[in-house]
Design an enzyme around this catalytic site. Structure first.
Site, PDB file in Angstrom:
ATOM      1  N   ASN A 318       3.193  -3.594   6.786  1.00 20.69           N
ATOM      2  CA  ASN A 318       4.100  -3.425   5.643  1.00 20.69           C
ATOM      3  C   ASN A 318       5.194  -2.415   5.993  1.00 20.69           C
ATOM      4  OD1 ASN A 318       5.138  -3.928   3.134  1.00 20.69           O
ATOM      5  ND2 ASN A 318       3.344  -3.216   1.995  1.00 20.69           N
ATOM      6  N   HIS A 349       1.599   0.173  -5.936  1.00 23.11           N
ATOM      7  CA  HIS A 349       0.769  -1.008  -5.696  1.00 23.11           C
ATOM      8  C   HIS A 349       0.170  -1.565  -6.979  1.00 23.11           C
ATOM      9  CE1 HIS A 349       0.867  -0.220  -1.324  1.00 23.11           C
ATOM     10  NE2 HIS A 349       0.523  -1.488  -1.220  1.00 23.11           N
TER      11      HIS A 349
END
Length: 495
Positions: A318, A349
């Site tokens: 990521n 998140h």
């Protein structure tokens, strides 16, 4: 999930059409912005229904905040609003509608839009309010010197290439792509003045796209066959915990978490291929003259699977989110930047408790791994044979630590996560604390403005590559040098 895949495949075809018939040499930036935005909103509407209005609402209110607040404080208000709006949507989806489901929910694209809103707000603040000498080299080169129009803003946030799965890109890179300046190079004299402008041949992304689609196919095949037979939940099965030995349990932990990664490989690689197919993502040529289409790539699979340190894993996983966290949080934090960055990552998140358990554990693991590396690694790098043994041991330790850390991220809830950790007697938590008590951490100097010398979990190498990713220059022709921004970034790397 089917809608998501169908929309991404449609976006891939649209990207080929966009590059072929709406190329910057044939079409004005205005038309490219309009088409990219409308296609993006259409895909969002098809995939998420009227929930797609959240994308426009979040972007529209953020733009209004930028206009009325002014460049001095807009980055703070945009950050609080965008992250708060995302959190409210996540709470609503998780605790009211769809707890524990991995369906393609509308909060996923909002996570990417939140990154874009906040990063652009900071870049405008840096470019239009702060003094140039107060900026770090990376901030100076990413700074935006004029307020974008509403169309440019919506196009950046909601274009069809990245609305469903990203990845994040800088505003300057996106505008450069839309306006067709991605392949222009400038020759500079020794005094830095621009001399003659050249334009290199528009390279074809076909090979890069084909390679990435092959990776997507293999990842999807692996996910649909192997992943289903190795559920992560089996790690907390009562019978398995009671009968399996510790080596067997840790081996299954590793393979089950490794099997959970291909779905991310599929989604992120497909998103990268879509941008490449549209002509976005080129960052020059390597030393052999081969085109590089990894300007906004989000992962490096080989480095992930063979990482020999916790930091190396996070450097290659990521990637664009890691850079976003560094630029909006770590570089600007006044105290405990590592802890603040992990907290922001957990909030971004989502609101599942497992996320917070993972990131709190990640803080311990990161600090412990850093302490071990700083204190003992230099003893094992003199001999190639000894270093090979060291790399094998650290690879095994890294894979065990990563798997142990991310179990709550997959299980989501507190009870199963604590069941897993208690079945392991919190062994790696305790080991990390003991490491931090035994080995000293090398502290950084307080008051220093050179954040680049203090790297978070994503390494200095990653930041250097991220700066180079903005260069879009050829290394095969020494007569060509970078644009003015590229010269700035080169100076940053020398520092």
């Amino acid at each position: 999930q089917v809608n998501f895949v169908v929309c991404q495949l449609f976006a891939l075809l649209a990207a080929v059409w966009f590059r072929t018939y709406l190329h910057s040499s044939k079409t004005s930036p205005f038309i490219r912005h309009v088409v990219a935005t409308l296609l993006g909103l259409y895909l969002a509407l098809f995939c998420f229904g009227w929930y797609a209005l959240h994308f426009v609402i979040q972007s529209g209110i953020s733009y209004y905040i930028m206009i009325i607040i002014g460049v001095e404080n807009m980055h703070k208000y945009c950050f609080v609003f965008a992250l708060g709006y995302l959190t409210v949507c996540q709470i609503t989806r998780v605790y009211i509608f769809d707890y524990g489901q991995y369906s393609a929910d509308f909060s996923g694209p909002m996570m990417i839009i939140t990154q874009k809103i906040t990063s652009l707000a900071f870049e405008i603040h840096d470019g239009m309010f702060r003094k140039n000498e107060d900026l770090t080299p990376s901030q100076r080169c990413l700074a935006v010197r004029r307020m974008p129009s509403l169309l440019e803003y919506l196009s950046y946030n909601c274009n069809f290439m990245g609305i469903l799965a990203g990845p994040l890109c800088s505003y300057k890179d996106y505008i450069t792509f839309i306006e067709g300046r991605s392949y222009q190079l400038q020759q500079s004299e020794a005094n830095g003045k621009e001399d003659t402008k050249y334009e290199q041949t528009d390279p074809s992304p076909n090979i890069a796209v084909a390679q990435k689609l092959l990776i997507c196919g293999l990842s999807l095949l692996f996910h649909m066959t192997i992943t289903q037979t190795l559920p992560v939940e089996y790690n907390i099965d009562d019978n398995f915990r009671a009968t399996a030995s510790w080596p067997v349990r840790f081996f299954y932990l590793y393979v089950s978490l490794m099997a959970a990664r291909p779905k991310y490989y599929f989604a992120w690689t497909l998103a990268d291929a879509i941008n490449n197919a549209a002509g976005f993502g080129f960052r020059g040529y390597d030393k052999n003259g081969v085109t590089r289409w990894d300007l906004i790539s989000n992962l490096r699979i080989q480095q992930i699977e063979f990482s020999t340190s916790f930091k190396m894993f996070l450097d290659n996983w990521n990637i664009q989110t890691a850079l976003w966290l560094k630029r909006v949080c770590y570089e600007r934090a006044t105290f405990s930047p590592t802890i603040q960055t992990f907290i922001l990552s957990a909030i971004w998140h989502g609101v599942y408790p497992g996320y917070y358990l993972t990131f709190l554990t990640g803080v311990l693991m990161t600090l412990a791994a850093r302490a071990i590396r700083n204190n003992i690694r230099h003893y094992f790098v003199q001999s190639p044979a000894v270093k090979l043994c060291y790399d094998i041991v650290t690879w095994m330790a890294t894979q065990a630590a990563i798997s142990y850390t991310v179990v709550p991220f997959v299980l989501l809830s507190v009870k199963p996560s604590l069941t897993f950790y208690s079945s392991c007697y919190f062994c790696l938590h305790i080991a990390s604390i003991l490491v931090l008590l035994v080995f000293p951490l090398k502290r950084t100097q307080k008051g220093s403005k050179k954040h680049e010398s203090v790297q978070p979990v994503w390494s200095r190498k990653l930041e250097e590559e991220s700066l180079l990713q903005k260069n879009n220059y050829s290394t095969t022709n020494n007569s060509f040098s970078q644009k003015q921004e590229i010269t700035c970034r080169y100076q940053a790397l020398k520092q």
